[in-house]
Design a protein around this motif. Structure first.
Motif, PDB file in Angstrom:
ATOM      1  N   LEU A 113       0.521  -1.179  -0.105  1.00 35.89           N
ATOM      2  CA  LEU A 113      -0.043  -0.031   0.066  1.00 35.89           C
ATOM      3  C   LEU A 113       0.899   1.213  -0.136  1.00 35.89           C
ATOM      4  N   PRO A 114       2.287   1.290   0.828  1.00 39.96           N
ATOM      5  CA  PRO A 114       2.907   2.496   0.689  1.00 39.96           C
ATOM      6  C   PRO A 114       3.242   2.731  -0.841  1.00 39.96           C
ATOM      7  N   LEU A 115       3.897   1.718  -1.274  1.00 37.46           N
ATOM      8  CA  LEU A 115       4.380   2.058  -2.784  1.00 37.46           C
ATOM      9  C   LEU A 115       3.012   2.570  -3.568  1.00 37.46           C
ATOM     10  N   ALA A 116       1.908   1.755  -3.467  1.00 36.96           N
ATOM     11  CA  ALA A 116       0.616   2.045  -4.204  1.00 36.96           C
ATOM     12  C   ALA A 116       0.203   3.528  -3.983  1.00 36.96           C
ATOM     13  N   ARG A 117       0.241   4.098  -2.815  1.00 30.74           N
ATOM     14  CA  ARG A 117       0.109   5.494  -2.446  1.00 30.74           C
ATOM     15  C   ARG A 117       1.000   6.335  -3.269  1.00 30.74           C
ATOM     16  N   GLN A 118       2.456   5.930  -3.233  1.00 27.96           N
ATOM     17  CA  GLN A 118       3.512   6.651  -4.103  1.00 27.96           C
ATOM     18  C   GLN A 118       3.140   6.795  -5.433  1.00 27.96           C
ATOM     19  N   GLN A 119       2.763   5.638  -5.973  1.00 30.77           N
ATOM     20  CA  GLN A 119       2.480   5.537  -7.580  1.00 30.77           C
ATOM     21  C   GLN A 119       1.379   6.475  -7.866  1.00 30.77           C
ATOM     22  N   VAL A 120       0.213   6.334  -7.258  1.00 35.08           N
ATOM     23  CA  VAL A 120      -1.093   7.085  -7.432  1.00 35.08           C
ATOM     24  C   VAL A 120      -0.654   8.524  -7.123  1.00 35.08           C
ATOM     25  N   GLY A 121       0.224   8.797  -6.486  1.00 32.51           N
ATOM     26  CA  GLY A 121       0.467  10.379  -6.310  1.00 32.51           C
ATOM     27  C   GLY A 121       1.031  10.883  -7.399  1.00 32.51           C
ATOM     28  N   LYS A 122       1.613  10.284  -8.240  1.00 30.88           N
ATOM     29  CA  LYS A 122       2.365  10.696  -9.549  1.00 30.88           C
ATOM     30  C   LYS A 122       1.269  11.208 -10.606  1.00 30.88           C
ATOM     31  N   ILE A 123      -0.088  10.649 -10.256  1.00 34.30           N
ATOM     32  CA  ILE A 123      -0.921  11.016 -11.478  1.00 34.30           C
ATOM     33  C   ILE A 123      -2.442  11.588 -10.770  1.00 34.30           C
ATOM     34  N   SER A 132      -6.655   4.621   1.560  1.00 34.13           N
ATOM     35  CA  SER A 132      -6.883   3.153   1.939  1.00 34.13           C
ATOM     36  C   SER A 132      -6.724   2.553   0.600  1.00 34.13           C
ATOM     37  N   GLU A 133      -6.696   1.095   0.441  1.00 33.10           N
ATOM     38  CA  GLU A 133      -6.513   0.577  -0.915  1.00 33.10           C
ATOM     39  C   GLU A 133      -7.698   0.868  -1.754  1.00 33.10           C
ATOM     40  N   ALA A 134      -9.042   0.928  -1.206  1.00 31.49           N
ATOM     41  CA  ALA A 134      -9.806   1.299  -2.017  1.00 31.49           C
ATOM     42  C   ALA A 134     -10.010   2.749  -2.626  1.00 31.49           C
ATOM     43  N   ASP A 135      -9.404   3.692  -1.659  1.00 32.01           N
ATOM     44  CA  ASP A 135      -9.105   5.031  -2.349  1.00 32.01           C
ATOM     45  C   ASP A 135      -8.255   5.189  -3.611  1.00 32.01           C
ATOM     46  N   VAL A 136      -7.135   4.129  -3.216  1.00 35.40           N
ATOM     47  CA  VAL A 136      -6.202   4.308  -4.245  1.00 35.40           C
ATOM     48  C   VAL A 136      -6.798   3.554  -5.449  1.00 35.40           C
ATOM     49  N   ARG A 137      -7.414   2.816  -5.520  1.00 33.19           N
ATOM     50  CA  ARG A 137      -8.127   2.196  -6.676  1.00 33.19           C
ATOM     51  C   ARG A 137      -9.109   3.240  -7.530  1.00 33.19           C
ATOM     52  N   ARG A 138      -9.845   3.818  -6.486  1.00 31.34           N
ATOM     53  CA  ARG A 138     -10.803   4.860  -7.148  1.00 31.34           C
ATOM     54  C   ARG A 138      -9.910   5.867  -7.766  1.00 31.34           C
ATOM     55  N   ALA A 139      -9.128   6.627  -7.254  1.00 26.00           N
ATOM     56  CA  ALA A 139      -8.133   7.575  -7.627  1.00 26.00           C
ATOM     57  C   ALA A 139      -7.711   7.187  -9.105  1.00 26.00           C
ATOM     58  N   THR A 140      -7.212   6.116  -8.850  1.00 24.44           N
ATOM     59  CA  THR A 140      -6.517   5.720 -10.234  1.00 24.44           C
ATOM     60  C   THR A 140      -7.056   5.627 -11.588  1.00 24.44           C
ATOM     61  N   ILE A 141      -8.539   5.007 -11.196  1.00 22.48           N
ATOM     62  CA  ILE A 141      -9.380   4.648 -12.405  1.00 22.48           C
ATOM     63  C   ILE A 141     -10.012   6.118 -12.634  1.00 22.48           C
ATOM     64  N   GLU A 142     -10.192   7.041 -11.638  1.00 22.12           N
ATOM     65  CA  GLU A 142     -10.663   8.189 -11.942  1.00 22.12           C
ATOM     66  C   GLU A 142      -9.589   8.993 -12.902  1.00 22.12           C
ATOM     67  N   SER A 143      -8.453   9.190 -12.501  1.00 25.04           N
ATOM     68  CA  SER A 143      -7.111   9.757 -13.311  1.00 25.04           C
ATOM     69  C   SER A 143      -7.121   9.179 -14.766  1.00 25.04           C
ATOM     70  N   VAL A 144      -7.496   7.699 -15.003  1.00 25.81           N
ATOM     71  CA  VAL A 144      -7.430   7.185 -16.215  1.00 25.81           C
ATOM     72  C   VAL A 144      -8.611   7.838 -17.197  1.00 25.81           C
ATOM     73  N   LEU A 145      -9.538   7.738 -16.501  1.00 26.79           N
ATOM     74  CA  LEU A 145     -10.808   8.158 -17.168  1.00 26.79           C
ATOM     75  C   LEU A 145     -10.497   9.782 -17.660  1.00 26.79           C
ATOM     76  N   GLU A 146     -10.209  10.627 -16.569  1.00 24.06           N
ATOM     77  CA  GLU A 146     -10.213  12.119 -16.837  1.00 24.06           C
ATOM     78  C   GLU A 146      -8.897  12.297 -17.752  1.00 24.06           C
TER      79      GLU A 146
END
Length: 305
Positions: A113-123, A132-146
């Motif tokens: 999870l720490p690495l996932a947070r770091q990676q999603v922080g780039k986008i 949380s893991e659920a927050d990271v998933r949603r943020a990543t998917i939203e970023s891909v779509l937008e």
């Protein structure tokens, strides 16, 4: 068919090489130029009117010199085609977006999870330290779509309409919005012109992207989400894109998120299902299917022209 060939070559180069390293990316150099103009013109002690005027002048000064060279390019077809391809390649970022999303997916799959947070922080622009893991998933998917709309389909749209000039005008405008479009004390009035100009250029491409997402996913849910939820989001262009994309994937997105130390109660939107790790890949696949659809439509239109 020169238009289609130029676009196919640019997309192929992007898929093969991804984005150039930041040091050499034209958008990085453009950002430095914009920052230099900001330092000279931004003054928060001015009146609201003068800050708005300064922001308008800044957008004009920053954009015009960067685009003048397009009129100075020789009309020799081989050189013009090469320039068209390279400009569009620098303006789109489909491969980079996919790679960033898959880096988050890989970290989540490894339960890191720490690495996932770091990676999603780039986008994303939100704070990621407490996600949380659920927050990271949603943020990543939203970023891909937008970002699919902002960094792939909008520059492609303007390239078709106005050639390399259109693609650069849009991409530079979008960069200025990312730099100055924040609704905080520093940029609320100065960044108004940059934000409104980006909204104008993005209005039609965003809705074409939303329609494409709807056609290539769960169409009924996508249209319903777009129609009933888009107005709940702050952005007039991200609203249709993300609600239609979330509906197309039948995923529940949005929800509370932390920005600059403050928790923002963002609305829930999209479909009924909670995202899983594999849905990050589904979002990336939707973005690439949409790109394929656009390429087919452009090629068909080019053949009939």
């Amino acid at each position: 068919m020169i238009l289609t060939l130029s676009i196919l070559l640019a997309v192929a180069i992007d898929f093969w090489l991804g984005e150039p390293r930041n040091t050499y990316h034209p958008l990085v150099m453009f950002g430095k130029w914009a920052s230099a103009i900001e330092m000279r013109l931004l003054n928060n002690e001015q009146s609201v009117f003068r800050q708005r005027v300064s922001g308008f002048l800044a957008v004009t000064i920053v954009l015009i010199p960067c685009l003048l060279w397009l009129w100075l390019v020789p009309s020799w077809p081989p050189l013009q085609t090469t320039i068209d391809v390279m400009v569009l390649y620098f303006c789109i970022a489909a491969r980079s977006l996919q790679q960033h999303a898959l880096a988050v997916h890989s970290a989540l799959s490894d339960s890191d999870l720490p690495l996932a947070r770091q990676q999603v922080g780039k986008i994303v622009s939100r704070q990621t330290e407490a996600m949380s893991e659920a927050d990271v998933r949603r943020a990543t998917i939203e970023s891909v779509l937008e970002n699919g709309a902002d960094a792939v389909f909008a520059p492609l749209f303007w390239f078709v309409v106005l050639g390399p000039f259109g693609a650069l005008l849009y991409r530079f405008s979008n960069t200025l919005d990312a730099m100055w479009g924040y609704k905080n004390q520093r940029y609320l009035y100065f960044g108004w012109a940059a934000a409104r100009f980006d909204d104008l250029l993005n209005w039609l491409p965003a809705r074409l992207t939303a329609l494409s997402y709807a056609l290539l996913g769960n169409t009924a849910q996508a249209i319903k989400s777009w129609r009933t939820q888009a107005h709940l989001l702050d952005s007039p262009n991200a609203g249709p894109v993300m609600t239609a994309g979330g509906g197309a994937l039948q995923l529940q997105l949005g929800g509370p998120a932390c920005y600059h130390g403050q928790l923002k109660q963002k609305p829930w939107f999209g479909g009924p299902q909670l995202p899983e790790n594999g849905d990050i890949e589904r979002a990336s696949a939707l973005m690439y299917r949409t790109l394929l659809l656009w390429l087919i439509v452009i090629a068909a239109g080019d053949a009939l022209a």
